[in-house]
Write an enzyme that holds these catalytic residues in place. Structure first.
Site, PDB file in Angstrom:
ATOM      1  CG  HIS A  82      -1.597   1.148   1.549  1.00  0.00           C
ATOM      2  ND1 HIS A  82      -3.043   1.436   1.050  1.00  0.00           N
ATOM      3  CD2 HIS A  82      -1.408   2.370   2.061  1.00  0.00           C
ATOM      4  CE1 HIS A  82      -3.653   2.316   1.363  1.00  0.00           C
ATOM      5  NE2 HIS A  82      -2.497   3.259   2.028  1.00  0.00           N
ATOM      6  CD  GLU A  83       1.840   3.328   3.652  1.00  0.00           C
ATOM      7  OE1 GLU A  83       2.120   4.629   3.064  1.00  0.00           O
ATOM      8  OE2 GLU A  83       0.862   3.232   4.138  1.00  0.00           O
ATOM      9  CG  HIS A 124       0.429   6.135  -0.704  1.00  0.00           C
ATOM     10  ND1 HIS A 124      -0.549   6.761  -1.313  1.00  0.00           N
ATOM     11  CD2 HIS A 124       0.200   5.603   0.351  1.00  0.00           C
ATOM     12  CE1 HIS A 124      -1.853   6.474  -0.532  1.00  0.00           C
ATOM     13  NE2 HIS A 124      -1.419   5.933   0.711  1.00  0.00           N
ATOM     14  CD  GLU A 127      -4.650   6.606   2.132  1.00  0.00           C
ATOM     15  OE1 GLU A 127      -4.546   5.247   2.696  1.00  0.00           O
ATOM     16  OE2 GLU A 127      -3.908   7.443   2.226  1.00  0.00           O
TER      17      GLU A 127
END
Length: 654
Positions: A173-174, A177, A254
């Protein structure tokens, strides 16, 4: 939507964000003007109305108010952005983070580092610095301006409460980004909000001043109090709208990051399980740091207590995120406080649990042209499940002694020196003698100590080992780093020419440590991007062909693919370190949607004879990395063979 489209959208979103905050600033100027007019009317005993604002103040005063408000916000924003100039490291340290790349403490930290390194190697990005936040909450963040200065922050609760699949989902997930260009936007939001908040702080200081001012000047105290109260209202009104903008921008990203994490890991249960554990954990995801609110939009899950009606929530509700990831979820979080920590094995056993043998990997020999084109379109910023597994295998193919050395700032220099040694035995011998003269004697001894393991290193793992060295090399003090860089340049120039293969490794390292070079010397002339592209194609053509005519045909193949007019091929002697660096710097500034064409033209240059060799793939990946286009290691559709039987001469025709 692929990597380049996400990058293009991130650029447009930055413009939209600046526009929205500009609108907020305009509203603040308007409110301040009205407040000033009301105070003037009150002091004169006149009735206040919108129609007579210009009569009460005059346009000169209105302009002064506008310039003052704009100047205060701009200076406040620039001050904050200056504080965050170090990128992700500044964010992590402000939250009390401790870097664990060099010396992880215990199995939990080692496992977290393993997961981040695997993800980085599988996706073709430099290994980011990993910071541990000593907080029992389950949370994480990615921060920085671009992949070269990115950090991954993980809380103690995250690395100890989540199992490996869940931790991998959070890390993926990070990384999304990082790939999607969200980090730079996040830091700019912090700076802009700080500029608006400064107005409210000025009002607060004026109120304090009115309280402590002399009692004999009641008129002055009242004026000071009125101005201070007005500025506080204006400042915090601006912050209110700024936080609304921040929340709206953050929530949608998100959902995108959750979906991207599932794409990376091909496992929706990992990230969904992490979110479920947050919902059932008493500490949740709320961070205790005093600076937590400032970076609330950067976290994996909400780091703050719920605000009024979730108006300022920077994250969608947990239940909504989980339902999108796991449609069969029954809606119950359960209690996870009493569950054992997610670590069931030691870091040394971790690879075996994942089904990865620590003794070998498939050596990458060559890749057909169509596979390269597909990788440019679909794999950059979006590694497949096979590439994720291959990244783990590459990491495990690096001997344990070399992995340990890569995490040490002293030994990492020795590894890089060795990787840049020439293939030709005579040139290699001359470079070794040069190192004896210019490098620290202990570093030279470290090279000799590690040489047996380095000789057995698969060629496909060279870039992986280089990436592992990056966090340790970032820890060098400035004087050590300057000596190290100077020695690298001397090694490259020791034979009076630049081998593109050596330069590629050097450029990957410099890009990871310093970013794109020579921005201050970029050519402003029209058509500079096309000239840079031609020069890069010429360098690639000469790298794959020792004779002029084959190099010329390769060069022309690349020009046709890029739809550029045919021009004379620069000679091999024209390809030097300074010109290569400048060409890469110029090419890195082209728009994201134009970069795939350049990468495909490079592939066409390599494929002019119907064959792309393994070293050419390594070169393509290195240049793509310098253009901020992280290309994962490319899998070979050939039968596997052991790591000890690395074959760099095998090719596949397209």
């Amino acid at each position: 939507m692929n990597f380049f489209e996400y990058q293009d959208r991130a650029r447009r979103n930055t413009g939209l964000l600046v526009g929205l905050f500009g609108l907020a600033v305009a509203l603040l100027i308007g409110i301040t003007t009205l407040l000033a007019a009301a105070l003037v009317a009150y002091s004169r005993g006149q009735a206040f109305s919108l129609a007579n604002v210009d009569q009460l103040l005059g346009w000169d005063t209105v302009a002064t108010i506008a310039l003052t408000i704009a100047a205060v916000i701009t200076l406040g924003s620039l001050y904050k952005l200056r504080q965050l100039a170090a990128g992700g490291r500044a964010v992590a340290e402000s939250l009390g983070g401790r870097k664990i790349n060099i010396a992880p403490h215990g199995d939990a930290e080692q496992r977290a580092l393993n997961v981040v390194e695997e993800m980085a190697i599988a996706s073709g990005t430099p290994v980011p610095d990993v910071y541990l936040i000593e907080d029992d909450a389950i949370n994480a963040f990615a921060a920085g301006y671009k992949p070269t200065d990115a950090v991954i922050g993980l809380t103690r609760g995250c690395i100890e409460r989540l199992n490996r699949d869940e931790l991998q989902g959070v890390v993926a997930h990070e990384f999304s980004h990082i790939f999607n260009g969200d980090m730079r936007l996040n830091i700019r939001i912090v700076g802009l909000l700080n500029g608006i908040l400064i107005i409210g702080l000025l009002g607060y200081w004026l109120l304090r001043g009115s309280h402590f001012s002399s009692g004999r000047d009641n008129r002055g105290r009242a004026a000071l109090f009125g101005i201070g109260a007005g500025l506080m209202v204006i400042g915090y009104t601006g912050t209110f709208f700024g936080n609304l903008i921040k929340s709206a921008v953050s929530r949608q990203r998100e959902f995108l990051a959750d979906a991207s994490a599932v794409q990376f890991t091909r496992n929706n249960t990992g990230i969904a399980g992490a979110l479920k554990k947050i919902g059932g954990y008493s500490a949740g995801s709320q961070l205790a740091s005093g600076n937590a609110a400032e970076f609330s939009h950067m976290y994996f899950a909400s780091g703050l207590k719920k605000s009024f009606a979730n108006l300022f929530s920077t994250h969608p509700p947990l239940a909504e995120r989980i339902a999108r990831l796991d449609p069969q979820w029954n809606g119950h979080f359960g209690r996870t406080d009493s569950e054992p920590a997610g670590i069931s094995v030691s870091a040394q056993q971790d690879a075996q649990v994942m089904g990865i043998a620590a003794t070998g990997t498939n050596a990458q020999a060559a890749t057909p042209y169509q596979q390269v084109l597909d990788a440019v379109d679909n794999s950059i910023g979006n590694p497949s499940e096979q590439q994720m597994n291959y990244g783990r295998a590459l990491l495990q193919s690096v001997p344990a002694a070399l992995q340990q050395a890569a995490h040490d700032p002293f030994a990492a220099r020795a590894l890089v020196y060795y990787l840049l040694l020439h293939k030709d035995e005579d040139e290699r011998h001359a470079q070794r003698e040069l190192l004896q003269q210019i490098a620290h004697p202990a570093v030279v001894r470290e090279i000799e100590k590690l040489e047996p393991q380095l000789q057995s290193l698969p060629s496909s793992a060279r870039l992986a080992l280089l990436d592992l060295c990056v966090p340790a090399l970032k820890a060098l003090v400035p004087q050590q780093y300057q000596v190290f860089k100077r020695n690298l340049i001397k090694l490259l120039r020791s034979d009076g020419k630049v081998e593109l293969w050596e330069w590629a490794l050097y450029r990957v390292l410099m890009h990871a440590l310093e970013g794109t070079p020579d921005h201050q010397r970029l050519s402003p002339k029209k058509g500079a991007e096309k000239d840079a592209a031609r020069f890069i194609l010429a360098a690639v053509a000469h790298a794959g062909n020792s004779e002029y005519l084959p190099a010329k045909r390769a060069y022309e193949s690349g020009l046709k693919a890029l739809q550029l007019g045919i021009t004379p091929l620069p000679t091999a002697t024209d390809i030097n370190l300074q010109r290569l660096d400048k060409a890469i710097a110029i090419a890195s500034t082209i728009k994201p949607l134009q970069k795939p064409a350049l990468l495909k033209a490079m592939a066409a240059t390599m494929n002019h004879d119907g064959v792309i060799e393994a070293e050419e793939i390594e070169l393509l990946r290195a240049i793509a990395d310098s253009l901020d286009c992280p290309m994962p290691p490319l899998l070979v559709g050939a039968p596997s063979h052991s790591a000890g039987a690395t074959r760099t001469d095998q090719v596949l025709t397209s």
